[in-house]
Write a protein that holds these residues in place. Structure first.
Motif, PDB file in Angstrom:
ATOM      1  N   LEU A   1       4.762 -20.479   9.240  1.00 31.68           N
ATOM      2  CA  LEU A   1       4.760 -19.900   7.891  1.00 31.68           C
ATOM      3  C   LEU A   1       6.028 -19.088   7.632  1.00 31.68           C
ATOM      4  O   LEU A   1       6.473 -18.969   6.491  1.00 31.68           O
ATOM      5  N   LEU A   2       6.595 -18.536   8.689  1.00 31.79           N
ATOM      6  CA  LEU A   2       7.833 -17.769   8.549  1.00 31.79           C
ATOM      7  C   LEU A   2       8.986 -18.653   8.079  1.00 31.79           C
ATOM      8  O   LEU A   2       9.937 -18.161   7.457  1.00 31.79           O
ATOM      9  N   VAL A   3       8.873 -19.957   8.350  1.00 32.00           N
ATOM     10  CA  VAL A   3       9.919 -20.912   7.963  1.00 32.00           C
ATOM     11  C   VAL A   3       9.541 -21.629   6.674  1.00 32.00           C
ATOM     12  O   VAL A   3      10.362 -21.792   5.777  1.00 32.00           O
ATOM     13  N   THR A   4       8.265 -22.047   6.582  1.00 32.97           N
ATOM     14  CA  THR A   4       7.844 -22.856   5.439  1.00 32.97           C
ATOM     15  C   THR A   4       7.604 -22.026   4.178  1.00 32.97           C
ATOM     16  O   THR A   4       7.730 -22.541   3.066  1.00 32.97           O
ATOM     17  N   ASP A   5       7.239 -20.748   4.338  1.00 32.25           N
ATOM     18  CA  ASP A   5       6.958 -19.919   3.165  1.00 32.25           C
ATOM     19  C   ASP A   5       7.425 -18.475   3.391  1.00 32.25           C
ATOM     20  O   ASP A   5       6.636 -17.531   3.304  1.00 32.25           O
ATOM     21  N   PRO A   6       8.719 -18.295   3.697  1.00 30.96           N
ATOM     22  CA  PRO A   6       9.216 -16.956   4.025  1.00 30.96           C
ATOM     23  C   PRO A   6       9.093 -15.965   2.866  1.00 30.96           C
ATOM     24  O   PRO A   6       8.889 -14.777   3.091  1.00 30.96           O
ATOM     25  N   LEU A   7       9.208 -16.464   1.629  1.00 27.79           N
ATOM     26  CA  LEU A   7       9.096 -15.568   0.476  1.00 27.79           C
ATOM     27  C   LEU A   7       7.721 -14.927   0.421  1.00 27.79           C
ATOM     28  O   LEU A   7       7.599 -13.706   0.246  1.00 27.79           O
ATOM     29  N   MET A   8       6.670 -15.728   0.590  1.00 31.30           N
ATOM     30  CA  MET A   8       5.318 -15.190   0.521  1.00 31.30           C
ATOM     31  C   MET A   8       5.026 -14.277   1.708  1.00 31.30           C
ATOM     32  O   MET A   8       4.386 -13.226   1.552  1.00 31.30           O
ATOM     33  N   VAL A   9       5.503 -14.646   2.883  1.00 28.58           N
ATOM     34  CA  VAL A   9       5.329 -13.785   4.057  1.00 28.58           C
ATOM     35  C   VAL A   9       5.991 -12.435   3.797  1.00 28.58           C
ATOM     36  O   VAL A   9       5.420 -11.381   4.106  1.00 28.58           O
ATOM     37  N   GLY A  10       7.174 -12.462   3.204  1.00 29.11           N
ATOM     38  CA  GLY A  10       7.889 -11.225   2.898  1.00 29.11           C
ATOM     39  C   GLY A  10       7.203 -10.400   1.829  1.00 29.11           C
ATOM     40  O   GLY A  10       7.068  -9.177   1.958  1.00 29.11           O
ATOM     41  N   LEU A  11       6.741 -11.057   0.765  1.00 25.93           N
ATOM     42  CA  LEU A  11       6.068 -10.334  -0.315  1.00 25.93           C
ATOM     43  C   LEU A  11       4.798  -9.635   0.179  1.00 25.93           C
ATOM     44  O   LEU A  11       4.545  -8.476  -0.168  1.00 25.93           O
ATOM     45  N   LEU A  12       4.024 -10.326   0.997  1.00 26.30           N
ATOM     46  CA  LEU A  12       2.773  -9.740   1.485  1.00 26.30           C
ATOM     47  C   LEU A  12       3.019  -8.634   2.510  1.00 26.30           C
ATOM     48  O   LEU A  12       2.121  -7.826   2.788  1.00 26.30           O
ATOM     49  N   ALA A  13       4.239  -8.581   3.055  1.00 30.82           N
ATOM     50  CA  ALA A  13       4.584  -7.501   3.989  1.00 30.82           C
ATOM     51  C   ALA A  13       5.003  -6.228   3.273  1.00 30.82           C
ATOM     52  O   ALA A  13       5.015  -5.149   3.883  1.00 30.82           O
ATOM     53  N   ILE A  14       5.360  -6.330   1.992  1.00 30.31           N
ATOM     54  CA  ILE A  14       5.900  -5.175   1.271  1.00 30.31           C
ATOM     55  C   ILE A  14       4.979  -3.956   1.308  1.00 30.31           C
ATOM     56  O   ILE A  14       5.432  -2.847   1.642  1.00 30.31           O
ATOM     57  N   PRO A  15       3.676  -4.091   0.979  1.00 31.01           N
ATOM     58  CA  PRO A  15       2.816  -2.889   1.031  1.00 31.01           C
ATOM     59  C   PRO A  15       2.725  -2.283   2.429  1.00 31.01           C
ATOM     60  O   PRO A  15       2.634  -1.057   2.568  1.00 31.01           O
ATOM     61  N   ILE A  16       2.754  -3.122   3.448  1.00 31.79           N
ATOM     62  CA  ILE A  16       2.690  -2.624   4.831  1.00 31.79           C
ATOM     63  C   ILE A  16       3.929  -1.790   5.153  1.00 31.79           C
ATOM     64  O   ILE A  16       3.840  -0.699   5.733  1.00 31.79           O
ATOM     65  N   ILE A  17       5.092  -2.288   4.746  1.00 29.64           N
ATOM     66  CA  ILE A  17       6.340  -1.558   4.962  1.00 29.64           C
ATOM     67  C   ILE A  17       6.329  -0.236   4.191  1.00 29.64           C
ATOM     68  O   ILE A  17       6.705   0.814   4.718  1.00 29.64           O
ATOM     69  N   ILE A  18       5.851  -0.284   2.948  1.00 28.28           N
ATOM     70  CA  ILE A  18       5.778   0.927   2.119  1.00 28.28           C
ATOM     71  C   ILE A  18       4.896   1.979   2.777  1.00 28.28           C
ATOM     72  O   ILE A  18       5.250   3.168   2.825  1.00 28.28           O
ATOM     73  N   LEU A  19       3.742   1.553   3.303  1.00 27.08           N
ATOM     74  CA  LEU A  19       2.823   2.508   3.934  1.00 27.08           C
ATOM     75  C   LEU A  19       3.514   3.261   5.064  1.00 27.08           C
ATOM     76  O   LEU A  19       3.441   4.500   5.136  1.00 27.08           O
ATOM     77  N   PHE A  20       4.202   2.546   5.945  1.00 26.92           N
ATOM     78  CA  PHE A  20       4.780   3.211   7.108  1.00 26.92           C
ATOM     79  C   PHE A  20       6.038   4.008   6.756  1.00 26.92           C
ATOM     80  O   PHE A  20       6.354   4.990   7.438  1.00 26.92           O
ATOM     81  N   ILE A  21       6.714   3.628   5.690  1.00 30.52           N
ATOM     82  CA  ILE A  21       7.810   4.468   5.208  1.00 30.52           C
ATOM     83  C   ILE A  21       7.255   5.795   4.684  1.00 30.52           C
ATOM     84  O   ILE A  21       7.777   6.875   5.002  1.00 30.52           O
ATOM     85  N   LEU A  22       6.176   5.709   3.908  1.00 30.97           N
ATOM     86  CA  LEU A  22       5.552   6.931   3.354  1.00 30.97           C
ATOM     87  C   LEU A  22       5.019   7.815   4.483  1.00 30.97           C
ATOM     88  O   LEU A  22       5.136   9.047   4.419  1.00 30.97           O
ATOM     89  N   GLN A  23       4.472   7.202   5.509  1.00 31.48           N
ATOM     90  CA  GLN A  23       3.984   7.971   6.665  1.00 31.48           C
ATOM     91  C   GLN A  23       5.138   8.635   7.389  1.00 31.48           C
ATOM     92  O   GLN A  23       5.077   9.801   7.781  1.00 31.48           O
ATOM     93  N   LYS A  24       6.229   7.907   7.531  1.00 27.51           N
ATOM     94  CA  LYS A  24       7.387   8.410   8.259  1.00 27.51           C
ATOM     95  C   LYS A  24       8.008   9.617   7.560  1.00 27.51           C
ATOM     96  O   LYS A  24       8.431  10.571   8.216  1.00 27.51           O
ATOM     97  N   VAL A  25       8.039   9.588   6.219  1.00 27.74           N
ATOM     98  CA  VAL A  25       8.645  10.693   5.475  1.00 27.74           C
ATOM     99  C   VAL A  25       7.633  11.789   5.131  1.00 27.74           C
ATOM    100  O   VAL A  25       7.954  12.729   4.427  1.00 27.74           O
ATOM    101  N   GLY A  26       6.403  11.636   5.635  1.00 29.19           N
ATOM    102  CA  GLY A  26       5.412  12.686   5.464  1.00 29.19           C
ATOM    103  C   GLY A  26       4.671  12.688   4.148  1.00 29.19           C
ATOM    104  O   GLY A  26       4.010  13.673   3.807  1.00 29.19           O
ATOM    105  N   LYS A  27       4.724  11.586   3.386  1.00 24.49           N
ATOM    106  CA  LYS A  27       4.031  11.525   2.108  1.00 24.49           C
ATOM    107  C   LYS A  27       2.552  11.183   2.279  1.00 24.49           C
ATOM    108  O   LYS A  27       1.741  11.450   1.395  1.00 24.49           O
ATOM    109  N   ILE A  28       2.215  10.568   3.406  1.00 24.06           N
ATOM    110  CA  ILE A  28       0.814  10.281   3.739  1.00 24.06           C
ATOM    111  C   ILE A  28       0.567  10.749   5.160  1.00 24.06           C
ATOM    112  O   ILE A  28       1.323  10.435   6.067  1.00 24.06           O
ATOM    113  N   ARG A  29      -0.488  11.514   5.311  1.00 26.19           N
ATOM    114  CA  ARG A  29      -0.833  12.010   6.665  1.00 26.19           C
ATOM    115  C   ARG A  29      -2.276  11.689   6.970  1.00 26.19           C
ATOM    116  O   ARG A  29      -3.088  11.529   6.120  1.00 26.19           O
TER     117      ARG A  29
END
Length: 217
Positions: free
Chosen positions: A189-217
C-alpha cells in the motif's frame, strides 16, 4: 447475522457475554476494567479484559454495530486470522495510548471495545478509502478517508478538552494499531496508494506533535 463471518459473530458473542456479566456483577466489572493504578500495580490483564466490558447496553450495541459494518471489509482483504490480530493489537494499542497520556492519573479508568473497533474501522478505511459512509447527522455520503481523518481530528479535540465521558485516547490508539498493523500485512500500500497512506497518517502526526509541544497531556 447470517451474512457475518463466524469470527465476527464469535467476537460479538464474547463481548455480549462478558458485558452482561459485568452489568450484573460489580465486583467482576471493577476487577477487569482498565484502571491506570491497577495496571501499574501489576494487573496487566486489564489492558485486554477491559476491551470486552461495556458500561451499558447502548455502549455495547454501538460498538458491535460499528464492528458489524466494517469487519467484513477487513476479512475480505486479509482473512480471519489477520482480522483477529488487528482487533487484538488495536485493543491493546488503545489501552497503551491511554496509559501514555494518563499515566499520572491512577484513578483513570475505561471500558469498551472502542479501541479495537476503531482499529478495524481505520484498517477498513485504509483498505477501501473511497467507500462511501453516511452518518445520521451528515446525510450526504462521504468518502471513507474523509470520515477517518475527521474522526481522528475530533478525537484529538476530545482528548485536549476532555470532552464527555468518552475514551477518545483509546479510540485514537486503536486507530493507530489498525493503521500500522494493516501496513505491516500489506506493505505494498505504501507503493500503490502512498497518497492515502500519507493522508491517513496526518492526524497521528498531529497528535504526537501536540504532545511533544505540551498542548496535550
Amino acid at each position: 447475522m447470517l451474512n457475518m463471518h463466524p469470527v465476527t459473530i464469535a467476537i460479538i458473542v464474547i463481548n455480549v457475554l462478558v458485558s452482561l456479566k459485568g452489568f450484573k456483577d460489580t465486583i467482576f466489572f471493577n476487577r477487569y476494567k482498565f484502571q491506570i493504578g491497577s495496571v501499574l500495580n501489576g494487573q496487566k490483564d486489564r489492558i485486554v479484559t477491559s476491551g470486552f466490558l461495556h458500561v451499558d447496553i447502548s455502549h455495547l450495541f454501538f460498538n458491535m454495530f460499528t464492528l458489524y459494518f466494517f469487519a467484513d471489509v477487513v476479512i475480505a482483504w486479509l482473512g480471519p486470522i489477520q482480522f483477529i490480530i488487528i482487533y487484538i493489537i488495536s485493543l491493546i494499542a488503545g489501552s497503551l495510548l491511554s496509559m501514555f497520556f494518563h499515566k499520572e492519573e491512577p484513578y483513570y479508568s475505561a471500558v469498551g471495545a472502542s479501541g479495537a473497533v476503531t482499529g478495524i474501522l481505520y484498517a477498513a478505511i485504509l483498505l477501501q478509502p473511497n467507500m462511501k459512509l453516511a452518518l445520521l447527522f451528515i446525510p450526504i455520503p462521504l468518502p471513507a478517508y474523509v470520515f477517518g481523518i475527521g474522526y481522528l481530528l475530533y478525537s484529538i479535540y476530545g482528548m485536549k478538552s476532555r470532552l464527555g465521558n468518552i475514551g477518545h485516547t483509546a479510540h485514537f490508539g486503536g486507530a493507530i494499531g489498525g493503521y500500522v498493523t494493516t501496513l505491516i500485512f500489506i506493505p505494498s500500500l505504501l507503493v500503490t496508494d502512498p497518497l492515502m497512506v500519507g493522508l491517513l497518517a496526518i492526524p497521528i502526526i498531529i497528535l504526537f506533535i501536540l504532545q511533544k509541544v505540551g498542548k496535550i497531556r
